[in-house]
Design a protein around this motif. Sequence first.
Motif, mmCIF file in Angstrom:
data_model
loop_
_atom_site.group_PDB
_atom_site.id
_atom_site.type_symbol
_atom_site.label_atom_id
_atom_site.label_comp_id
_atom_site.label_asym_id
_atom_site.label_seq_id
_atom_site.Cartn_x
_atom_site.Cartn_y
_atom_site.Cartn_z
ATOM 1 N N LYS A 36 0.830 -1.201 0.000
ATOM 2 C CA LYS A 36 0.000 0.000 0.000
ATOM 3 C C LYS A 36 0.869 1.257 0.000
ATOM 4 N N THR A 37 1.929 1.224 0.796
ATOM 5 C CA THR A 37 2.836 2.364 0.835
ATOM 6 C C THR A 37 3.559 2.527 -0.491
ATOM 7 N N PHE A 38 3.957 1.394 -1.076
ATOM 8 C CA PHE A 38 4.616 1.420 -2.378
ATOM 9 C C PHE A 38 3.688 2.025 -3.429
ATOM 10 N N ALA A 39 2.416 1.643 -3.406
ATOM 11 C CA ALA A 39 1.448 2.189 -4.361
ATOM 12 C C ALA A 39 1.268 3.699 -4.150
ATOM 13 N N PHE A 40 1.235 4.113 -2.894
ATOM 14 C CA PHE A 40 1.138 5.547 -2.585
ATOM 15 C C PHE A 40 2.350 6.298 -3.135
ATOM 16 N N ASN A 41 3.548 5.753 -2.894
ATOM 17 C CA ASN A 41 4.770 6.385 -3.399
ATOM 18 C C ASN A 41 4.775 6.453 -4.922
ATOM 19 N N GLU A 42 4.298 5.374 -5.565
ATOM 20 C CA GLU A 42 4.245 5.342 -7.023
ATOM 21 C C GLU A 42 3.312 6.423 -7.566
ATOM 22 N N THR A 43 2.185 6.618 -6.888
ATOM 23 C CA THR A 43 1.231 7.639 -7.322
ATOM 24 C C THR A 43 1.842 9.033 -7.234
ATOM 25 N N VAL A 44 2.502 9.311 -6.116
ATOM 26 C CA VAL A 44 3.156 10.613 -5.941
ATOM 27 C C VAL A 44 4.264 10.789 -6.979
ATOM 28 N N ASP A 45 5.009 9.714 -7.218
ATOM 29 C CA ASP A 45 6.119 9.788 -8.159
ATOM 30 C C ASP A 45 5.637 10.048 -9.583
ATOM 31 N N GLU A 46 4.636 9.283 -9.999
ATOM 32 C CA GLU A 46 4.161 9.400 -11.377
ATOM 33 C C GLU A 46 3.449 10.715 -11.647
ATOM 34 N N SER A 47 2.734 11.223 -10.643
ATOM 35 C CA SER A 47 1.945 12.427 -10.857
ATOM 36 C C SER A 47 2.720 13.718 -10.613
ATOM 37 N N GLU A 200 10.751 -1.498 -17.669
ATOM 38 C CA GLU A 200 10.859 -2.458 -18.757
ATOM 39 C C GLU A 200 11.142 -3.879 -18.263
ATOM 40 N N ALA A 201 11.808 -3.991 -17.102
ATOM 41 C CA ALA A 201 12.314 -5.294 -16.671
ATOM 42 C C ALA A 201 11.355 -6.066 -15.776
ATOM 43 N N SER A 202 10.398 -5.403 -15.180
ATOM 44 C CA SER A 202 9.655 -6.046 -14.108
ATOM 45 C C SER A 202 8.159 -6.151 -14.380
ATOM 46 N N LEU A 203 7.591 -7.332 -14.113
ATOM 47 C CA LEU A 203 6.151 -7.510 -14.150
ATOM 48 C C LEU A 203 5.535 -7.078 -12.823
ATOM 49 N N ASP A 204 6.255 -7.285 -11.741
ATOM 50 C CA ASP A 204 5.815 -6.872 -10.412
ATOM 51 C C ASP A 204 6.881 -5.940 -9.849
ATOM 52 N N LYS A 205 6.654 -4.649 -9.981
ATOM 53 C CA LYS A 205 7.664 -3.666 -9.571
ATOM 54 C C LYS A 205 7.971 -3.757 -8.085
ATOM 55 N N LEU A 207 7.952 -6.488 -6.063
ATOM 56 C CA LEU A 207 8.853 -7.609 -5.788
ATOM 57 C C LEU A 207 10.250 -7.364 -6.346
ATOM 58 N N PHE A 208 10.315 -6.809 -7.552
ATOM 59 C CA PHE A 208 11.611 -6.536 -8.166
ATOM 60 C C PHE A 208 12.406 -5.556 -7.320
ATOM 61 N N THR A 209 11.747 -4.487 -6.876
ATOM 62 C CA THR A 209 12.411 -3.472 -6.056
ATOM 63 C C THR A 209 12.850 -4.043 -4.719
ATOM 64 N N ARG A 210 11.972 -4.819 -4.090
ATOM 65 C CA ARG A 210 12.308 -5.405 -2.789
ATOM 66 C C ARG A 210 13.502 -6.345 -2.880
ATOM 67 N N ASP A 211 13.453 -7.283 -3.829
ATOM 68 C CA ASP A 211 14.527 -8.274 -3.934
ATOM 69 C C ASP A 211 15.850 -7.619 -4.324
ATOM 70 N N ALA A 212 15.782 -6.638 -5.226
ATOM 71 C CA ALA A 212 16.998 -5.939 -5.633
ATOM 72 C C ALA A 212 17.585 -5.166 -4.459
ATOM 73 N N TYR A 213 16.734 -4.507 -3.679
ATOM 74 C CA TYR A 213 17.209 -3.732 -2.535
ATOM 75 C C TYR A 213 17.866 -4.629 -1.486
ATOM 76 N N LEU A 214 17.186 -5.706 -1.122
ATOM 77 C CA LEU A 214 17.721 -6.588 -0.080
ATOM 78 C C LEU A 214 19.038 -7.232 -0.508
ATOM 79 N N SER A 215 19.131 -7.645 -1.758
ATOM 80 C CA SER A 215 20.377 -8.254 -2.249
ATOM 81 C C SER A 215 21.506 -7.234 -2.270
ATOM 82 N N TYR A 216 21.177 -6.020 -2.709
ATOM 83 C CA TYR A 216 22.184 -4.963 -2.786
ATOM 84 C C TYR A 216 22.712 -4.600 -1.407
ATOM 85 N N ARG A 217 21.806 -4.434 -0.441
ATOM 86 C CA ARG A 217 22.235 -4.055 0.905
ATOM 87 C C ARG A 217 23.044 -5.168 1.558
ATOM 88 N N GLU A 218 22.637 -6.420 1.344
ATOM 89 C CA GLU A 218 23.391 -7.531 1.926
ATOM 90 C C GLU A 218 24.800 -7.590 1.347
#
Length: 235
Positions: A36-47, A200-205, A207-218
């Motif tokens: 829900k927070t991600f969707a809120f952030n996406e709305t603010v970002d896109e608009s 372009e790369a993600s069907l589920d933005k 999940l893609f963002t979460r997994d990329a973030y966690l892997s990067y930080r680790e």
Amino acid sequence: MEYTLRLSFIQIILIFLLSGCATVQNPDPLEPLNRKTFAFNETVDESILTPVARGYQKVIPKEVRASVSNFYANPRDLLSSISLFLQGRHEEGFSDMLRFGANTFYGLLGLFDVATDMGFKKHNEDFGQALGFWGVGPGPYIVWPLLGPASARDTTALVSNILVTPQSLVKNERIFYSLTALQVVSTRSDLLSATEVLEEASLDKYLFTRDAYLSYREALVYDSELPPLNDDFED
């Protein structure tokens, strides 16, 4: 603003309640709220943020945009220095401290990166990495309103970065909010190309963002040498 504050309050409470529930198998026990927070952030970002950032890129010359980015990034070299000292990496800590000093005094408050030419490499360490070095697990993944992805541990990096922004030293409200707005636009401008790749790369933005973030930080915490995991290891 009220919606944002309500989300933040709920997330803070849930972090404490679920901090022991995040595991390697389930690093995201807050996923329903995070989405829900991600969707809120996406709305603010896109608009708002993306259109303004694109206009900023069109109007402001590249060299000026680089100086603006340097200006806001400069205080983080001081935080990086402290983080390195906390990890026992004293030589690199002194290097980042000298880098901060050189760019502050000779680079006109960080507008120009003279330190790199002087041989002071940028290390980009933060308190989340220092805590990870001392064995503190990341805890649950969390998406903060407007601030984006983090973990319970790496929220310390978000907070410290906010506390040392140039505008934090300004008492005049108009200047404070102007500098804050410029920082947001500058940061979003720097991320435009990455966002296009994500689209372009993600069907589920999410999940893609979460997994990329966690892997990067680790990878950052362990300098790309991840420790072996076992089934009982908790984040």
